[in-house]
Design an enzyme around this catalytic site. Structure first.
Site, PDB file in Angstrom:
ATOM      1  N   TYR A  10       1.172  -1.381   0.673  1.00  0.00           N
ATOM      2  CA  TYR A  10       0.013  -0.030  -0.065  1.00  0.00           C
ATOM      3  C   TYR A  10       1.024   1.230  -0.324  1.00  0.00           C
ATOM      4  O   TYR A  10       0.961   1.948  -0.895  1.00  0.00           O
ATOM      5  CB  TYR A  10      -0.884   0.243   1.272  1.00  0.00           C
ATOM      6  CG  TYR A  10      -2.680  -0.734   1.154  1.00  0.00           C
ATOM      7  CD1 TYR A  10      -2.377  -1.710   0.040  1.00  0.00           C
ATOM      8  CD2 TYR A  10      -3.389  -0.710   1.997  1.00  0.00           C
ATOM      9  CE1 TYR A  10      -3.293  -2.794  -0.110  1.00  0.00           C
ATOM     10  CE2 TYR A  10      -4.130  -1.336   1.902  1.00  0.00           C
ATOM     11  CZ  TYR A  10      -4.769  -2.285   1.248  1.00  0.00           C
ATOM     12  OH  TYR A  10      -5.814  -3.047   1.161  1.00  0.00           O
ATOM     13  N   SER A  11       1.414   1.544   1.573  1.00  0.00           N
ATOM     14  CA  SER A  11       1.909   2.686   1.069  1.00  0.00           C
ATOM     15  C   SER A  11       3.567   2.826   0.283  1.00  0.00           C
ATOM     16  O   SER A  11       3.791   2.231  -0.496  1.00  0.00           O
ATOM     17  CB  SER A  11       2.822   2.623   2.990  1.00  0.00           C
ATOM     18  OG  SER A  11       1.602   2.961   4.060  1.00  0.00           O
ATOM     19  N   SER A  58       5.647  -5.165   5.430  1.00  0.00           N
ATOM     20  CA  SER A  58       5.866  -6.058   6.415  1.00  0.00           C
ATOM     21  C   SER A  58       6.051  -7.108   5.403  1.00  0.00           C
ATOM     22  O   SER A  58       4.998  -7.804   5.074  1.00  0.00           O
ATOM     23  CB  SER A  58       5.016  -5.663   7.261  1.00  0.00           C
ATOM     24  OG  SER A  58       5.112  -5.216   7.680  1.00  0.00           O
ATOM     25  N   GLU A 108      -7.810  -4.326   9.556  1.00  0.00           N
ATOM     26  CA  GLU A 108      -6.752  -3.667  10.126  1.00  0.00           C
ATOM     27  C   GLU A 108      -6.953  -3.069  11.666  1.00  0.00           C
ATOM     28  O   GLU A 108      -6.342  -3.547  12.319  1.00  0.00           O
ATOM     29  CB  GLU A 108      -5.535  -3.525   8.993  1.00  0.00           C
ATOM     30  CG  GLU A 108      -4.455  -3.310  10.068  1.00  0.00           C
ATOM     31  CD  GLU A 108      -3.347  -2.612   8.964  1.00  0.00           C
ATOM     32  OE1 GLU A 108      -1.677  -3.054   9.481  1.00  0.00           O
ATOM     33  OE2 GLU A 108      -3.733  -1.719   7.982  1.00  0.00           O
TER      34      GLU A 108
END
Lengths: 396, 361
Positions: A127-128, A160, A243
């Protein structure tokens, strides 16, 4: 107000307790590590799915246990596993599986859900980006459709587990001319696809929890998309919701508070336990009130959800308040250790395996990650209190 | 498992809040404050008709026989309205003392009168919490001598319940010989606190308080939970007012609530206060149903609401800018209500120490 569980639930609780008594020895010791699950963990997860203590409400046809959703039973399972200090199961990747079940095609559900909940297929989240953090929708990693394939170019950050994961779910810009929220698609692909480079990013705790992930002409089959083209933002919001739900969990707050009490009882200055010193006990009781109020806030959310009601404000604040409280508890433990509080890694005299310093840093990561504290306050202000959004700047 | 207010409790809450919104407006509160009245007859009449004065008194003694959670909802509604009426001393602490320490005759004599509004009780237990400015109260041969400070609802009281130096509780006629009352002027003009001096004043012991301080502690716990509830209601209003003001007040061509600096102040207030509601519910519920936890929970509710209340009171005032500081806006009535709740029956540091002791720390 009735804090007791009825007979059906008490019977269920007894069943869980019985299971734990008989099978506790098969559970892997300690917390799940950062890497992919080992064979012991996978076998444990299989056993839990079989008994309905993991992947409980995921339909049987996709590899789950197939029970009716029942929030109280989920809660009882979590409570009993925590009390027995047995590692709980999981429902696959909590960010991905609900999204596939909700928005995936029949084929995707069959291919992805079963292996994921069994721990045979692991995921990382793309995502980021370096230039798109809180303003995630401005992301610029792009995918262009060439024939039957998406061709992806760009960079992700904070991925991650990318160094272990089998698969990635990834947001990419596919409609460069559409408004920013409407130009994004949600793609999935294996991490061994040519053109993906993973560079571990060591965090302040000393561990490589995150990575930078680079994509150069990565070719992905056209059908490996969840939801429609250009609707990836809405798919992603469904995952962020899942999340966020898990950050600031009150069960975890209570466990940490107990550990904090132990350290204040065990640490002594000139033979006197810190818990007997007014300044420390005052802070401890302060934190206890906050912890308990979040525990009961959690019971309120549970009750609302169980009655199919939107919990509202009590839910909106969990991430913000819970993560901050965790951080404050770690801070007090470190202070209580005095100079010993600086010890780390495998140092002599280390207390609690160094978890307090590690958590103190990790919690700051959690305060920032999954929607920063400031973004949380914007959401609480705008969605729960109805305050207006900041006016948009005109593009210059 | 159901951690929520029942339908009946929501109705109770609505009916009291509704009544106070129409009959105990800010103008009414301001008028009473200017007239130095802490029990205006119309509001007193209204709340006695609602039946809440006997909320924790058993039905056979003229009350409605509800629990402390119901009572906390009433206290919260009174805090919302900054209502100038005796309640926490007279309708909660005094009945708890009588029910836990009184004999049958005492209960039958006084509880129906409290429930009907015929008799107002003041309760003086501050000398057992953190004694100041007094040498205490000595009980000897059925008479009290000494000084009780900060007697809750004491100024409007017909009768008093007073703790002596040993923690035993006594009923005293507030108008008897040897009893001198003096109003203590406080920041909060909606409540009536008194200093009461006893010189050989006739007193009647509540017999079950002589050898055990259980009734005294229960009385204090109940009072603390109600003060916490009062602050909960007052803090809720202060957030509502701040949010409403932030949506309406414009500067730099924008409503100020669109500035993150202001928005975040509002979000922080809401995030701090919302979990307190659950803490308060649990603490009040524990008084009736989980007595082994209620001592610690009453401490937490009072101390934590005091801290959060203080934060909300100052932050809401700041959101209102200069207007928040004025008498005209009237926001200060809530600010002061929360301020008084914090100090009364033990400030937070003292109470947290009690909570630590109660847990064996």
């Amino acid at each position: 107000m009735d804090l007791a569980y009825n007979e059906e639930y008490e019977a269920f609780r007894a069943e869980v307790q019985q299971f734990l008594k008989e099978n506790k020895s098969k559970a892997p010791k300690g917390r799940a590590g950062w890497g992919n699950p080992d064979e012991e963990s996978k076998a444990w997860q299989q056993l839990l799915i079989k008994h309905g203590y993991a992947a409980r409400t995921i339909p049987k046809e996709y590899g789950g246990y197939g029970a009716e959703p029942d929030i109280l039973k989920n809660h009882i399972i979590a409570e009993e596993f925590a009390n027995a200090k047995v590692r709980p199961g999981h429902s696959g990747d909590a960010r991905l599986v609900p999204v596939v079940l909700e928005l995936g095609t029949e084929e995707q559900k069959h291919a992805l859900v079963g292996p994921t909940i069994r721990g045979e297929m692991t995921w990382c989240q793309g995502y980021s980006e370096p230039g798109s953090g809180s303003d995630l929708a401005s992301l610029s990693t792009k995918a262009v459709l060439e024939g039957d394939e998406w061709v992806i170019n760009g960079q992700k950050i904070w991925t991650s587990g990318a160094q272990y994961a089998d698969m990635c779910f990834c947001l990419v810009r596919t409609e460069p001319d559409a408004p920013k929220h409407k130009g994004i698609s949600y793609l999935i692909f294996t991490m061994d696809t040519p053109g993906i480079e993973v560079r571990p990013l060591v965090t302040m705790t000393g561990e490589a929890i995150f990575n930078e992930t680079f994509f150069t002409d990565v070719r992905v089959p056209k059908e490996q998309i969840i939801g429609k083209r250009g609707e990836g933002w809405f798919v992603a919001n469904a995952t962020l919701k899942h999340e966020r739900g898990s950050l600031g969990d009150p069960n975890q707050l209570e466990a940490r508070f107990r550990a904090l009490v132990s350290i204040l009882k065990n640490e002594k200055i000139d033979g006197k336990p810190l818990i007997e010193m007014p300044l420390y006990r005052d802070q401890l009781v302060r934190l206890q009130a906050r912890m308990l109020s979040m525990k009961y806030n959690g019971m309120r959310i549970l009750t609302a959800s169980n009655n199919n009601k939107e919990p509202g404000l009590p839910r909106w604040i969990v991430k913000l308040v819970g993560c901050e409280l965790n951080h404050q508890m770690a801070a007090l433990a470190i202070d209580a250790m005095g100079e010993l509080g600086v010890l780390y890694d495998e140092s002599p005299y280390l207390r609690d395996y160094g978890m307090w310093q590690r958590n103190y840093m990790l919690d700051l990561g959690l305060i920032i990650g999954g929607g920063t504290a400031q973004i949380q306050k914007n959401m609480i202000g705008e969605r729960a209190l109805g305050l207006p959004k900041e006016p948009k700047l005109k593009a210059s | 498992m159901e951690f929520a207010l029942s339908e009946e409790q929501r109705m109770l809450q609505d009916s009291i809040t509704g009544y106070l919104e129409s009959k105990c407006t800010l103008d009414e509160v301001r008028q009473a404050a200017e007239d130095n009245v802490t029990k205006p007859s119309d509001v007193w009449q209204g709340i006695s008709e609602l039946g809440i004065l006997g909320i924790v008194i058993p039905e056979e003694l003229g009350g409605v026989g509800l629990g402390f959670l119901d009572a906390a909802l009433v206290a919260e509604a009174l805090g919302r309205a900054v209502a100038p009426v005796p309640f926490i001393g007279s309708s909660i602490m005094a009945p708890v003392a009588l029910l836990n320490a009184g004999d049958e005759r005492q209960k039958e004599t006084w509880l129906p009168k409290i429930a009907s509004g015929d008799t107002v009780f003041g309760v003086g237990v501050s000398e057992q919490i953190g004694r100041r400015e007094t040498d205490g109260i000595v009980s000897s041969a059925g008479k009290l001598t000494g000084k009780a400070m900060f007697v809750v609802d004491g100024l409007d009281a017909d009768m008093l319940i007073i703790a002596d130096d040993n923690g035993a509780l006594h009923i005293v006629d507030a108008n008897a010989n040897g009893v001198t009352r003096q109003k203590l002027k406080t920041i909060d003009k909606t409540r009536a606190l008194a200093e009461i001096i006893f010189e050989d004043a006739e007193a009647e012991l509540l017999p079950r308080s002589e050898k055990s301080n259980e009734a005294l502690l229960k009385t204090i716990d109940a009072g603390r939970i109600m003060l916490a509830a009062d602050s909960m209601g007052a803090s809720d209003v202060m957030i509502e007012k701040a949010v409403a003001y932030a949506k309406e007040r414009k500067q730099f061509n924008r409503v100020i609530g669109s500035f993150q600096a202001v928005k975040h102040m509002c979000a922080e207030m809401a995030s701090e206060l919302e979990p307190c509601r659950s803490l308060l519910w649990y603490a009040a519920h524990s008084m009736n149903h989980i007595p082994e936890e209620s001592r610690v929970l009453a401490c937490h509710a009072k101390a934590h609401l005091s801290e959060v209340g203080r934060f909300v009171a100052r932050t809401s005032t700041e959101v209102h800018g200069g207007m928040g500081f004025t008498d005209l806006l009237g926001l200060h009535y809530w600010f002061k209500r929360i301020g008084l709740d914090r100090q009364l029956l033990g400030a937070p540091e003292l109470i947290r120490e009690e909570a630590a002791v109660a847990q064996g720390w």
